[in-house]
Design a protein around this motif. Structure first.
Motif, short mmCIF file in Angstrom:
data_model
loop_
_atom_site.label_atom_id
_atom_site.label_comp_id
_atom_site.label_asym_id
_atom_site.label_seq_id
_atom_site.Cartn_x
_atom_site.Cartn_y
_atom_site.Cartn_z
N ARG A 1 4.34 -7.85 -0.78
CA ARG A 1 4.02 -6.64 -1.42
C ARG A 1 2.82 -6.60 -1.93
O ARG A 1 2.78 -6.37 -3.41
N ASP B 1 -7.02 4.22 5.72
CA ASP B 1 -6.20 3.10 5.67
C ASP B 1 -6.29 2.02 6.57
O ASP B 1 -6.25 2.37 7.90
N THR C 1 -3.88 -3.47 2.95
CA THR C 1 -2.64 -4.26 2.57
C THR C 1 -2.84 -5.63 3.28
O THR C 1 -3.39 -5.86 4.30
N SER D 1 0.04 -7.07 4.19
CA SER D 1 1.33 -7.17 4.68
C SER D 1 1.03 -7.65 6.24
O SER D 1 2.06 -8.56 6.65
N LYS D 2 0.10 -7.18 6.90
CA LYS D 2 0.23 -7.59 8.15
C LYS D 2 -0.79 -8.88 8.45
O LYS D 2 -0.81 -9.44 9.66
N SER E 1 0.61 -1.17 -0.16
CA SER E 1 0.05 -0.07 0.16
C SER E 1 0.97 1.23 -0.07
O SER E 1 0.47 2.53 -0.30
N ASN F 1 -1.61 3.88 13.35
CA ASN F 1 -0.38 3.38 13.54
C ASN F 1 0.38 4.34 13.65
O ASN F 1 0.42 5.47 12.93
N TYR G 1 -4.58 -2.37 9.36
CA TYR G 1 -5.01 -3.56 10.37
C TYR G 1 -6.35 -4.10 10.33
O TYR G 1 -6.79 -4.58 11.48
C1 LIG Z 1 2.20 -1.00 7.38
C2 LIG Z 1 1.44 -0.05 6.96
C3 LIG Z 1 1.04 0.45 5.74
C4 LIG Z 1 2.06 -0.24 4.57
O1 LIG Z 1 1.79 -1.58 4.22
P1 LIG Z 1 2.47 -2.13 3.04
O2 LIG Z 1 1.46 -2.63 2.21
O3 LIG Z 1 3.46 -3.25 3.46
O4 LIG Z 1 3.26 -1.18 2.08
C5 LIG Z 1 0.29 1.45 5.24
N1 LIG Z 1 -0.53 2.03 6.47
C6 LIG Z 1 -0.36 1.65 7.58
C7 LIG Z 1 -1.08 2.40 8.45
C8 LIG Z 1 0.66 0.52 8.11
O5 LIG Z 1 0.95 0.62 9.26
#
Ligand SMILES: *Cc1c(COP(=O)(O)O)cnc(C)c1O
Length: 369
Positions: free
Chosen positions: A237, A201, A227, A229-230, A92, A176, A204
């Motif tokens: 990615r 965004d 995303t 990612s978490k 993201s 975050n 989480y």
């Molecule tokens: C980790 C995070 C992202 C970025 O995530 P990626 O997809 O890994 O680039 C975006 N926004 C917040 C609030 C995050 O904590």
């Protein structure tokens, strides 16, 4: 001939020279609780299936630029309202950059709250947008003030929106590095007051109790960003924006055609076929978060903040020494002390496996006593 460094400093934009690179410490050998990763690797039952798919992948070919199959799976797990589309990003972070490039008319402003995700400010800076950060409510040192820590200052935020007329607003939901989920009605008021585009965004989402996806159809100026990612795919990615075709068709023009490679498309697709497995891991992480929260609150020297994400923010005197002490004991977390004034003496720990959390707690108790 001038040296490379003198050439670079003459040719590069001033904003770039002034930026501090996003620092990622070397984590080899540590219990890694610094980056909000899912501590669990691919479920064993799925490994063979993924290995076979990867072995057969056409990596000599460019990826499907429309990522049709992956998008279909994302729509499936998301329950997107009718008429809403998806735009994929290489994480993201890439989408934040794409949005800033797209909305960056001369003199336009990107607004967020502070402290929040540092990439909003960084990307505003390097795309040349003006950045405004509205402080969250700081109750450090205030007891029984009634207001929650790091809560939205709604009057100040609405006033800043009227005054600055931002073209682009980012709100991390949950936030975050503070971990809290702002009240939905306050976020709704911000969306209603904004003339510009608001991006909620939801990095989480898997650990939180609410989402703005069901509300996408109500607001013409809302996009939701997520995303994977978490949720266990940080290494792939992959992030996405969800919203109306009117927005996403335009933003598509800026997306580099092959920004999501063959392997991320394939592997994420396989994992999303088993989305429930990942959500189960997230449920486990939520239980472990509750346990870690209780344990941290039992240490008198520590003040821990409520979290709807997969990490906990806490305050402790001499935070940098505590951070270093943890590192000496093999545990890497995130030191936020010195970043933002409201984060003085603050540390952030990602919820790991029960064993990792225990190692962290033992090391912290040892340091505290
Ligand atoms: C980790 C995070 C992202 C970025 O995530 P990626 O997809 O890994 O680039 C975006 N926004 C917040 C609030 C995050 O904590």
């Amino acid at each position: 001939m001038p040296s490379a460094s003198s050439l670079a400093s003459t040719l590069l934009r001033r904003e770039i020279l002034d930026l501090h690179a996003y620092h990622v410490p070397d984590s080899a050998g540590y219990i890694k609780l610094d980056a909000m990763e899912n501590p669990y690797s691919v479920p064993p039952a799925l490994r063979g299936e993924i290995a076979d798919a990867v072995a057969a992948a056409a990596i000599n070919r460019y990826p499907d630029p429309a990522a049709a199959s992956l998008k279909e799976k994302i729509r499936g797990v998301l329950g997107l309202p009718d008429g809403m589309e998806v735009l994929l990003g290489n994480g993201s972070d890439e989408l934040i950059q794409l949005l800033a490039m797209a909305l960056n008319k001369p003199g336009t402003t990107l607004l967020s709250v502070e402290p929040s995700f540092v990439m909003y400010r960084m990307i505003a800076t390097f795309t040349g947008m003006r950045y405004v950060g509205v402080p969250l409510v700081d109750n450090s040192g205030v007891t029984n003030s009634g207001a929650a820590d790091f809560s939205l200052d709604l009057p100040a935020t609405l006033a800043a929106i009227r005054r600055e007329q931002p073209a682009l607003i980012f709100l991390a939901y949950p936030n975050n590095p503070t971990g809290n989920l702002f009240p939905a009605d306050a976020v709704a008021q911000i969306i209603e007051a904004a003339q510009g585009l608001v991006v909620v965004d939801e990095a989480y989402y898997a650990f939180a109790g609410d989402s703005f996806i069901p509300r996408l159809a109500h607001y013409p100026n809302l996009l939701v960003m997520r995303t994977f990612s978490k949720l266990g795919m940080a290494g792939l990615r992959l992030g996405f924006l969800a919203g109306s075709a009117a927005w996403l068709e335009q933003l598509e023009k800026l997306r580099l055609p092959y920004n999501v490679g063959v392997l991320p498309q394939l592997v994420a697709g396989k994992l999303l076929e088993h989305h429930e497995v990942l959500l189960q891991q997230a449920e486990q992480i939520k239980l472990d978060r509750a346990k870690l929260y209780r344990q941290l609150s039992e240490i008198a020297a520590v003040r821990v903040y409520p979290s709807e994400a997969n990490f906990l923010l806490f305050r402790v005197a001499h935070a940098t020494e505590v951070f270093d002490g943890l590192k000496q004991r093999g545990v890497l977390i995130k030191n936020l002390n010195g970043g933002h004034p409201m984060l003085h003496d603050c540390l952030r720990v990602t919820v790991g496996t029960p064993e990792e959390n225990e190692r962290f707690m033992l090391a912290l108790q040892e340091i505290a006593s």
